[in-house]
Design a protein around this motif. Structure first.
Motif, mmCIF file in Angstrom:
data_model
loop_
_atom_site.group_PDB
_atom_site.id
_atom_site.type_symbol
_atom_site.label_atom_id
_atom_site.label_comp_id
_atom_site.label_asym_id
_atom_site.label_seq_id
_atom_site.Cartn_x
_atom_site.Cartn_y
_atom_site.Cartn_z
ATOM 1 N N UNK A 175 51.704 -64.860 15.779
ATOM 2 C CA UNK A 175 50.907 -66.089 15.652
ATOM 3 C C UNK A 175 49.917 -65.928 14.491
ATOM 4 N N UNK A 176 49.676 -67.033 13.776
ATOM 5 C CA UNK A 176 48.731 -67.021 12.655
ATOM 6 C C UNK A 176 47.832 -68.242 12.780
ATOM 7 N N UNK A 177 46.539 -68.016 12.890
ATOM 8 C CA UNK A 177 45.557 -69.096 13.037
ATOM 9 C C UNK A 177 44.351 -68.825 12.143
ATOM 10 N N UNK A 178 43.450 -69.800 12.090
ATOM 11 C CA UNK A 178 42.216 -69.642 11.316
ATOM 12 C C UNK A 178 41.055 -70.258 12.082
ATOM 13 N N UNK A 179 39.867 -69.728 11.868
ATOM 14 C CA UNK A 179 38.637 -70.348 12.356
ATOM 15 C C UNK A 179 37.909 -70.917 11.147
ATOM 16 N N UNK A 180 37.308 -72.101 11.336
ATOM 17 C CA UNK A 180 36.644 -72.791 10.226
ATOM 18 C C UNK A 180 35.227 -73.175 10.642
ATOM 19 N N UNK A 181 34.246 -72.330 10.359
ATOM 20 C CA UNK A 181 32.852 -72.672 10.654
ATOM 21 C C UNK A 181 32.311 -73.701 9.666
#
Length: 265
Positions: A175-181
């Motif tokens: 799985x590949x995800x990102x967090x975007x603050x």
């Protein structure tokens, strides 16, 4: 213990959001390999975390150093369950025409090519563990930001890259995800704030760009990161998770320093 016995390779893990992630990962049961290019903060972080974790001095823009860091991790722990690509730089804050070639290249070397290097050298380990990748992006990669063109370009690219990687590595159960603050209080942001004409006015601005009413510390991003690396998120991939207090919602403007921000005006 969402991350019990997981081995997490965390870049940029000695300061700011990365430091908060290192602490949360360790508390959730993971073994954390803190990878950073600043030796003083790196030593302090690993001293706090404990000897079951590891610190590796490494510049993610340099492929030989990343390759060596991955090999060192595998020699000690025998596996890698997750790679969190958190290392990044934000300077300079300029419009595009004022950005020098070297400034442009350095932003892309760290913020994007760092992800390329960790993936290139860590992919086989992730295939073996059916692991996952997490990228630290930014809300500005989606909505843009004044006087920050090259940085926002890198974060927009991180978002697209995350989705493409999710498709490419899904057959391997990675799985590949990102967090975007949005804005997050980190040493970098506090330094920038101290350089403004009015620190108090800028703090008020940073508070009110978030509809939830405050500018958070990095722990709110770290909590989301723990979830995305855990089995609780086992059917989530290609997601750019905005951990932003709603900063991307609606029209908002400050009437003056003492009044609340108005929406839809």
């Amino acid at each position: 213990m969402f991350l019990a016995d997981k081995v997490i390779f965390l870049t940029g893990g000695s300061m700011g959001i990365g430091y908060e992630c290192a602490r949360k990962y360790a508390a959730a049961g993971a073994k954390v390999i803190v990878v950073a290019n600043e030796p003083v903060s790196l030593e302090a972080t690993i001293k706090e975390l404990g000897s079951e974790h590891a610190a590796i001095l490494c510049d993610v823009a340099k492929p030989a150093e990343v390759k060596a860091a991955v090999l060192q991790t595998l020699q000690r722990y025998g596996k890698i369950d997750a790679i969190h690509n958190n290392a990044g730089i934000a300077a300079p804050s300029k419009p595009l025409h004022s950005t020098t070639d070297e400034e442009w290249e350095q932003l892309f070397r760290v913020n994007l090519k760092g992800i390329y290097h960790t993936t290139k050298y860590g992919l086989d380990a992730l295939i073996a563990s059916r692991g996952c990748i997490l990228n630290t992006s930014s809300l500005v990669g989606e909505i843009g930001q004044e006087n920050h063109a090259a940085y926002t370009a890198t974060k927009g690219a991180v978002n697209s890259l995350t989705k493409s990687m999710a498709l490419d590595y899904a057959p391997y159960h990675i799985r590949v995800n990102a967090v975007a603050p949005a804005a997050v209080w980190t040493p970098m942001l506090r330094k920038w704030n101290s350089e403004q004409a009015s620190e108090a006015a800028m703090e008020e601005y940073l508070k009110h760009i978030h509809p939830l009413g405050y500018c958070p510390e990095g722990d709110v991003i770290a909590d989301a990161a723990v979830f995305l690396l855990s089995e609780k998120a086992r059917f989530i991939t290609g997601c750019i998770l905005q951990v932003s207090g709603g900063a991307e919602l609606g029209y908002r403007r400050v009437l003056n320093g003492s009044e609340r921000i108005m929406e839809g005006k």
